[in-house]
Scaffold this motif. Structure first.
Motif, PDB file in Angstrom:
ATOM      1  N   GLN A   1       0.825  -1.209   0.000  1.00 23.67           N
ATOM      2  CA  GLN A   1       0.000   0.000   0.000  1.00 23.67           C
ATOM      3  C   GLN A   1       0.861   1.261   0.000  1.00 23.67           C
ATOM      4  O   GLN A   1       0.563   2.228  -0.697  1.00 23.67           O
ATOM      5  CB  GLN A   1      -0.944   0.002   1.212  1.00 23.67           C
ATOM      6  N   SER A   2       1.933   1.239   0.761  1.00 24.02           N
ATOM      7  CA  SER A   2       2.834   2.386   0.830  1.00 24.02           C
ATOM      8  C   SER A   2       3.478   2.665  -0.530  1.00 24.02           C
ATOM      9  O   SER A   2       3.550   3.815  -0.971  1.00 24.02           O
ATOM     10  CB  SER A   2       3.913   2.128   1.875  1.00 24.02           C
TER      11      SER A   2
ATOM     12  N   TYR B   1       2.315   1.811  -3.449  1.00 21.17           N
ATOM     13  CA  TYR B   1       1.261   2.287  -4.341  1.00 21.17           C
ATOM     14  C   TYR B   1       0.946   3.761  -4.076  1.00 21.17           C
ATOM     15  O   TYR B   1       0.830   4.554  -5.012  1.00 21.17           O
ATOM     16  CB  TYR B   1      -0.002   1.438  -4.198  1.00 21.17           C
ATOM     17  N   ASN B   2       0.832   4.140  -2.816  1.00 23.90           N
ATOM     18  CA  ASN B   2       0.504   5.528  -2.478  1.00 23.90           C
ATOM     19  C   ASN B   2       1.555   6.504  -2.973  1.00 23.90           C
ATOM     20  O   ASN B   2       1.235   7.613  -3.384  1.00 23.90           O
ATOM     21  CB  ASN B   2       0.310   5.685  -0.970  1.00 23.90           C
TER      22      ASN B   2
ATOM     23  N   LYS C   1       1.519   6.149  -7.365  1.00 23.08           N
ATOM     24  CA  LYS C   1       0.300   6.250  -8.174  1.00 23.08           C
ATOM     25  C   LYS C   1       0.172   7.560  -8.939  1.00 23.08           C
ATOM     26  O   LYS C   1      -0.395   7.582 -10.025  1.00 23.08           O
ATOM     27  CB  LYS C   1      -0.937   6.023  -7.309  1.00 23.08           C
TER      28      LYS C   1
END
Length: 168
Positions: free
Chosen positions: A120-121, A123-124, A127
């Motif tokens: 998630q990190s 991707y954040n 992105k």
């Protein structure tokens, strides 16, 4: 008096050494089996990682994951039996793979949560910069196979997973 104390001290040391030796021998077989199992896991992960490096191309130069890097991710060495993985070490490409064999079932869940947080990190951060990399990251998953937890972020994820599945 000095001789008596010296003899008693020597006898106490001999008894303690004999006691330690017996404990090591009785527990040695289980310990030896555990060490052999751990080495076999390390070898299979290392062999699979080498095969990935030989058969899969990455968009940039890669580096191996280290215990220190995993510790920075919040994964302590005490929770791992073995690990193998590589990551692109440029700032543009986010492709990586990481396979960690946990020691206990609780460690499996802990490592899974840490790898999901890493995914998630990444991707954040990416992105809004490179849509191509974001698309690859969106397809990535954290998988559990027995006590092995994996994260594969790559355009070649299926090939990498196939190689490790064969090794495990």
């Amino acid at each position: 008096m000095k001789r008596i104390i010296t003899v008693i001290a020597a006898a106490a040391i001999m008894l303690s050494l004999c006691g330690c030796g017996e404990n090591n021998e009785s527990g040695g077989n289980a310990s030896d089996a555990s060490v052999a199992s751990s080495q076999a896991v390390k070898m299979s992960l290392a062999d699979a990682s080498e095969k990935v490096n030989n058969e899969v191309s990455f968009p940039s130069e890669t580096a191996e994951f280290t215990e220190r890097r995993l510790k920075n991710m919040g994964i302590e060495a005490e929770r791992m039996e073995a690990f193998a993985g590589r990551f692109c070490n440029d700032a543009v490409n986010q492709e990586e793979y990481l396979f960690i064999t946990a020691k206990t079932d609780d460690d499996v869940q802990y490592i899974k949560e840490k790898l999901e947080a890493r995914l998630q990190s990444i991707y954040n951060v990416i992105k809004n910069y490179t849509p191509e990399q974001a698309a690859i990251i969106e397809k990535a998953t954290v998988d559990v196979n027995g006590k092995t937890v994996s994260l594969v972020i790559s355009a070649n994820a299926d090939k990498i997973k196939e190689i490790f599945k064969a090794a495990l």
